[in-house]
Scaffold this active site. Structure first.
Site, PDB file in Angstrom:
ATOM      1  N   LYS A  74       0.885  -1.184   0.000  1.00 20.60           N
ATOM      2  CA  LYS A  74       0.000   0.000   0.000  1.00 20.60           C
ATOM      3  C   LYS A  74       0.912   1.220   0.000  1.00 20.60           C
ATOM      4  O   LYS A  74       1.187   1.837   1.035  1.00 20.60           O
ATOM      5  CB  LYS A  74      -0.910  -0.055   1.233  1.00 20.60           C
ATOM      6  CG  LYS A  74      -2.207   0.704   1.058  1.00 20.60           C
ATOM      7  CD  LYS A  74      -3.230   0.292   2.088  1.00 20.60           C
ATOM      8  CE  LYS A  74      -4.349   1.297   2.227  1.00 20.60           C
ATOM      9  NZ  LYS A  74      -5.143   1.553   1.037  1.00 20.60           N
TER      10      LYS A  74
HETATM   11  N1  PXG Z   1      -7.668  -2.271  -2.942  1.00 19.51           N
HETATM   12  C1  PXG Z   1      -7.070  -1.084  -3.005  1.00 19.51           C
HETATM   13  C2  PXG Z   1      -6.256  -0.742  -4.204  1.00 19.51           C
HETATM   14  C3  PXG Z   1      -7.185  -0.183  -1.936  1.00 19.51           C
HETATM   15  O1  PXG Z   1      -6.571   1.004  -1.983  1.00 19.51           O
HETATM   16  C4  PXG Z   1      -8.607  -1.788  -0.806  1.00 19.51           C
HETATM   17  C5  PXG Z   1      -8.433  -2.637  -1.887  1.00 19.51           C
HETATM   18  C6  PXG Z   1      -9.416  -2.253   0.365  1.00 19.51           C
HETATM   19  O2  PXG Z   1      -8.550  -2.604   1.439  1.00 19.51           O
HETATM   20  P1  PXG Z   1      -8.977  -2.418   2.955  1.00 19.51           P
HETATM   21  O3  PXG Z   1      -7.819  -2.932   3.713  1.00 19.51           O
HETATM   22  O4  PXG Z   1      -9.242  -0.965   3.156  1.00 19.51           O
HETATM   23  O5  PXG Z   1     -10.192  -3.233   3.152  1.00 19.51           O
HETATM   24  C7  PXG Z   1      -7.980  -0.539  -0.817  1.00 19.51           C
HETATM   25  C8  PXG Z   1      -8.133   0.413   0.317  1.00 19.51           C
HETATM   26  C9  PXG Z   1      -9.557   6.394   0.028  1.00 19.51           C
HETATM   27  C10 PXG Z   1      -9.324   5.093   0.705  1.00 19.51           C
HETATM   28  O6  PXG Z   1      -9.208   7.411   0.631  1.00 19.51           O
HETATM   29  C11 PXG Z   1      -8.971   3.978  -0.019  1.00 19.51           C
HETATM   30  C12 PXG Z   1      -8.730   2.768   0.628  1.00 19.51           C
HETATM   31  C13 PXG Z   1      -8.878   2.681   1.980  1.00 19.51           C
HETATM   32  C14 PXG Z   1      -9.218   3.792   2.706  1.00 19.51           C
HETATM   33  C15 PXG Z   1      -9.443   5.034   2.073  1.00 19.51           C
HETATM   34  O7  PXG Z   1     -10.119   6.391  -1.072  1.00 19.51           O
HETATM   35  N2  PXG Z   1      -8.364   1.708  -0.150  1.00 19.51           N
END
Ligand code: PXG
Length: 294
Positions: A154
């Site tokens: 990430k």
């Molecule tokens: N795939 C990607 C590429 C992400 O960035 C997820 C899956 C989901 O993962 P989690 O661990 O959150 O269940 C993410 C997470 C935003 C924002 O500000 C984006 C994410 C998380 C929190 C905020 O758009 N992406």
């Protein structure tokens, strides 16, 4: 939440949001060199804090970045930033940048990584979307493969996701499906993907090019607890078009149904029974578990 400016934690010191700044020589800005987490807290508890801390340490290790704090210290920084802002439900952005260095790619000129914690509120989609479902489309931009930049990291490099989001919005959709370079479904720009077909739940393998989503893991646990059969598989657009139900999971999006994908109506065009059950189970879990803040 009051109107007072947010207090942002940067390297152990709180700054009001207008004064919370990083150096123009921080490699996080110059090269997108760093890692982050998006963490939710509900009802005075941080949801799955330990898993987020573990994942940021794994992301950092993968990019050879040393976080200048222990796991316990990092957790405490997250909690103290929420407390400082007197928040009860919201969103934390935890960022580790490579730190200040000279111009030039080498990370070894950056003496010390910086730790930034922003605690705020978030609402990605209006409640209506959870009742009616989102519109999705396929993006032209592919997920990077593990032989370039591992999609499991990430990192602060979200440009391909940002471009994919631009493509999704340009086509009139609200979220975009990203494929891997072989054309299999990887995930959305900021969420993992699940389908339901004939009572069985499927999600793309992480090797398809998705993040080890924490919400994905929670939903897998909830589905298994509820007695559903769940399979991690390679998945194609065809599988999504012909699914009985389709939903997304992510920290920001939570569990959100999809009504339409590339103009194909999904199932009955409204959230199906399995999706509704998982949304309810997820909401109950987030309200009742987590690391206490106060
Ligand atoms: N795939 C990607 C590429 C992400 O960035 C997820 C899956 C989901 O993962 P989690 O661990 O959150 O269940 C993410 C997470 C935003 C924002 O500000 C984006 C994410 C998380 C929190 C905020 O758009 N992406």
């Amino acid at each position: 939440m009051s109107d007072a400016p947010l207090q942002i934690l940067i390297d152990g010191e709180f700054f009001p949001e207008g004064e919370a700044k990083v150096s123009v020589f921080d490699h996080g800005l110059l090269y997108g060199d760093g890692v982050f987490e998006g963490i939710r807290f509900y009802n005075d508890r941080v949801f799955r804090l330990e898993q987020h801390i573990d994942r940021i340490f794994d992301s950092a290790k993968a990019i050879h970045l040393e976080i200048p704090a222990t796991r316990e210290e990092l957790s405490e920084m997250v909690i103290s930033t929420i407390r400082k802002n007197d928040l009860h439900d919201g969103y934390v952005r935890l960022i580790i940048t490579r730190g200040v260095g000279g111009l030039g790619l080498s990370p070894y000129r950056c003496e010390k990584a910086s730790i930034i914690v922003i605690a705020s509120t978030i609402s990605l989609y209006p409640e209506e979307k959870y009742e009616k479902g989102l519109i999705l489309s396929t993006c032209a931009t592919r997920r990077p493969t593990h032989d370039s930049l591992s999609p499991a990291v990430k990192s602060l490099n979200y440009l391909s996701n940002v471009m994919a989001k631009v493509e999704a919005i340009a086509s009139g959709a609200e979220e975009g499906v990203m494929l891997n370079t072989e054309g299999y479904v990887a995930e959305c720009t900021g969420d993992n993907i699940f389908i339901v077909k004939e009572g069985i739940i499927y999600t793309p393998t992480v090797a398809s090019g998705s993040l080890y989503g924490i919400t994905r893991r929670v939903v897998i646990e909830l589905a298994l607890e509820a007695g559903y059969e769940l399979k991690e598989v390679q998945m194609t657009r065809y599988d999504l078009y012909t699914a009985d139900e389709l939903f997304l999971t992510g920290t920001a999006a939570e569990v959100v149904p999809v009504a339409e994908y590339d103009k194909r109506v999904i199932g009955e065009g409204e959230p199906g029974p399995v999706t509704k059950k998982l949304i309810a189970a997820f909401r109950e879990l987030v309200e009742s578990t987590g690391t206490p803040i106060y």
